[in-house]
Write an enzyme that holds these catalytic residues in place. Structure first.
Site, PDB file in Angstrom:
ATOM      1  N   GLY A  44      -6.487  -9.923  23.243  1.00 56.25           N
ATOM      2  CA  GLY A  44      -6.365  -8.565  22.732  1.00 56.25           C
ATOM      3  C   GLY A  44      -7.431  -7.664  23.321  1.00 56.25           C
ATOM      4  N   GLY A  45      -7.029  -6.436  23.656  1.00 55.71           N
ATOM      5  CA  GLY A  45      -7.950  -5.502  24.302  1.00 55.71           C
ATOM      6  C   GLY A  45      -8.287  -4.303  23.446  1.00 55.71           C
ATOM      7  N   GLY A  49     -12.449  -6.290  19.731  1.00 56.11           N
ATOM      8  CA  GLY A  49     -12.255  -7.473  20.555  1.00 56.11           C
ATOM      9  C   GLY A  49     -12.883  -7.322  21.929  1.00 56.11           C
ATOM     10  N   ALA A 231     -17.552  -1.089  16.511  1.00 56.45           N
ATOM     11  CA  ALA A 231     -17.659  -1.680  17.848  1.00 56.45           C
ATOM     12  C   ALA A 231     -18.608  -0.916  18.764  1.00 56.45           C
ATOM     13  CB  ALA A 231     -16.267  -1.776  18.470  1.00 56.45           C
ATOM     14  N   LYS A 281     -10.506  -4.059   2.398  1.00 52.51           N
ATOM     15  CA  LYS A 281     -11.356  -2.905   2.693  1.00 52.51           C
ATOM     16  C   LYS A 281     -10.620  -1.864   3.524  1.00 52.51           C
ATOM     17  CE  LYS A 281     -13.461  -4.823   6.858  1.00 52.51           C
ATOM     18  NZ  LYS A 281     -12.937  -3.791   7.764  1.00 52.51           N
ATOM     19  N   ARG A 343     -11.469   3.483  11.729  1.00 52.06           N
ATOM     20  CA  ARG A 343     -10.161   4.082  11.994  1.00 52.06           C
ATOM     21  C   ARG A 343      -9.348   4.307  10.721  1.00 52.06           C
ATOM     22  NH1 ARG A 343      -7.400  -0.558  15.610  1.00 52.06           N
ATOM     23  NH2 ARG A 343      -9.576  -0.812  16.219  1.00 52.06           N
TER      24      ARG A 343
END
EC number: 1.1.1.8
Length: 465
Positions: A44-45, A49, A231, A281, A343
């Site tokens: 996964g990109g 990740g 991230a 969450k 997000r």
């Protein structure tokens, strides 16, 4: 370079020596012979990740004779013109990135893409260190593979960076490539979300369970890593901590391997609570974003919402675990930062401001999948089942568990049924008849709420548990 572990002088040599020692220790534990690479593969990109794999590349990539980090992502995802223009601005604002691309003879294609003379693709820019969902934060260059079989067939450690909604499908395909393997790989799942199954009995399916069912890899080899993980901030060396959860066999050595000076990883045995909280969450983060937008970022309103939603989360985990991990440490921090920034919170804000609509779906350009939406549906459907009934603390009658989760009910009516407007979330937290959230927590601890069948476990006499 920001996000790199490279350092000058003696300190750089010391950091490299420590990293090599940790790498050698894990290689021995995994039975790797000299000359046999430890193969770490990200699946996964997405933002987290990709950033997680970039952290490992920065830490261990210099030891090319001992380890290799590579990432699989699907081919064919085009970068639109607006993103290409913004990416060009990012490149030119960072001298280190600009020099790196020129040195790699990769700069010209970004000039052409900005002018509209060339189409860039997500896998192509990831090789240069740009994640499509996080173009403002350049990563280190990564080895990217678009053929799934080529990426995973000989992997020793697999990092699941897929959304929970895609985990089952992709790992089902991976399972076919691993049928002839003698030794199963170790899998670290970053996915935060669950699926719910109603037939034949209500139960949840976590990402680690999906992976085990799809591949045949034993659960002792599958772990979950969670914590306050934004991230871009972690890659830019903002201090963070996390927990890696799972069986004794791998969690302690992996915690040591993953730990970096600015990214502290502890280990924990309670896989279920951490995975469930990881999904919950995201649900409540959407509501947090709505509250923030509707109250002009009122600190008081946001704190009231936080206290109410965390009490619902604690209540739900007591249905799923006999003695769930306390909402503290990285588990609490993960919840807090997700409600504050991420997000799902962003999505809730945009909905409340009218800048996004539900008709636009839950896959948003530049953000990826808003996992809280599917999680709302899954948890609501699951907790609505009469077979899971609990005693209402006031009326002393049996009710479905969801009746004691007013925020979850409201979010379901807003996001899934589309019966209520976003401002209904304020009514849910301002209800004069609502009792102190402490009472919900005390009730969850006082009553025997644990339902092992929700995890697919045999029923037990919980009155004697």
């Amino acid at each position: 370079m920001v996000g790199s572990y490279a350092a000058g002088g003696g300190r750089g040599a010391a950091v490299a020596a420590v990293a090599e020692g940790k790498l050698d220790e894990l290689r021995r534990r995994m039975g790797k012979a000299d000359g046999d690479l430890l193969r770490i593969v990200g699946v996964g990109g997405g933002a987290w990740g990709s950033a997680f794999c970039a952290l490992l590349q920065d830490a261990y990539g210099r030891h090319r004779d001992k380890a290799q980090v590579r990432v699989w992502r699907r081919p064919g995802r085009a970068v639109d013109r607006a993103t290409a223009e913004h990416l060009f601005e990012v490149i030119n604002s960072r001298e280190d990135v600009l020099r790196r691309l020129i040195r790699r003879c990769a700069y010209l294609k970004y000039v052409e893409a900005r002018l509209g003379d060339r189409t860039l693709y997500a896998d192509e820019i990831l090789r240069d260190g740009f994640c499509l969902n996080m173009v403002d934060t350049p990563l280190c260059p990564l080895k990217v593979v678009t053929n799934l079989q080529e990426a995973v067939w000989d992997a020793d450690i697999v990092i699941n960076g897929l959304p929970s909604t895609e985990t089952r499908e992709v790992f089902g395909e991976i399972g076919r490539y691993w049928k002839e393997r003698i030794r199963p790989p170790v899998i670290i799942s970053l996915a935060k979300g669950i699926e719910a199954s109603i037939d034949p009995v209500p139960r949840i399916i976590t990402p680690t369970q999906m992976i085990s069912n799809a591949t045949g890899v034993p659960l002792e080899n599958i772990l979950y890593l969670g914590g306050p993980n934004i991230a871009s901030e972690i890659y830019n060396k903002e201090y963070a901590n996390a927990r890696i959860c799972g069986a004794d066999k791998w969690r302690k050595p992996l915690a040591k391997f993953l730990r970096q000076p600015h990214f502290i990883v502890w280990d924990n045995s309670d896989l279920i609570t951490h995975e469930v909280m990881g999904g919950l969450k995201n649900i409540y983060a959407i509501g947090a974003g709505m509250v923030a937008a509707l109250t002009n970022e009122s600190a008081t309103s946001k704190s009231v919402y936080f206290s109410l939603c965390t009490s619902e989360m604690i209540y739900i985990t007591h249905l799923l675990a006999e003695d769930p991990e306390k909402l503290a440490g990285p588990l609490l921090a993960d919840t807090y930062v997700t409600l504050l920034k991420g997000r799902n919170a962003w999505y809730g804000q945009k909905l409340a401001k009218g800048e996004l609509t539900l008709e636009m779906g839950d896959s948003i350009k530049g953000k990826g999948t808003i996992q809280g939406v599917s999680a709302v549906h899954a948890f609501y459907e699951l907790l609505s089942q009469s077979s899971l009934s609990v005693t209402h603390p006031e009326v002393k009658k049996l009710v479905a568990p969801v009746e004691l989760c007013p925020i979850l009910k409201t979010l379901y009516k807003i996001l899934i049924k589309r019966e209520l407007a976003t401002d209904s979330i304020l009514q849910a937290i301002r209800d004069e008849s609502m009792y102190d959230p402490r009472e919900r927590i005390e009730m969850s601890q006082r009553q025997c709420l644990y339902r092992p069948s929700l995890l697919g476990l045999p029923k037990v006499d919980i009155t004697q548990a």
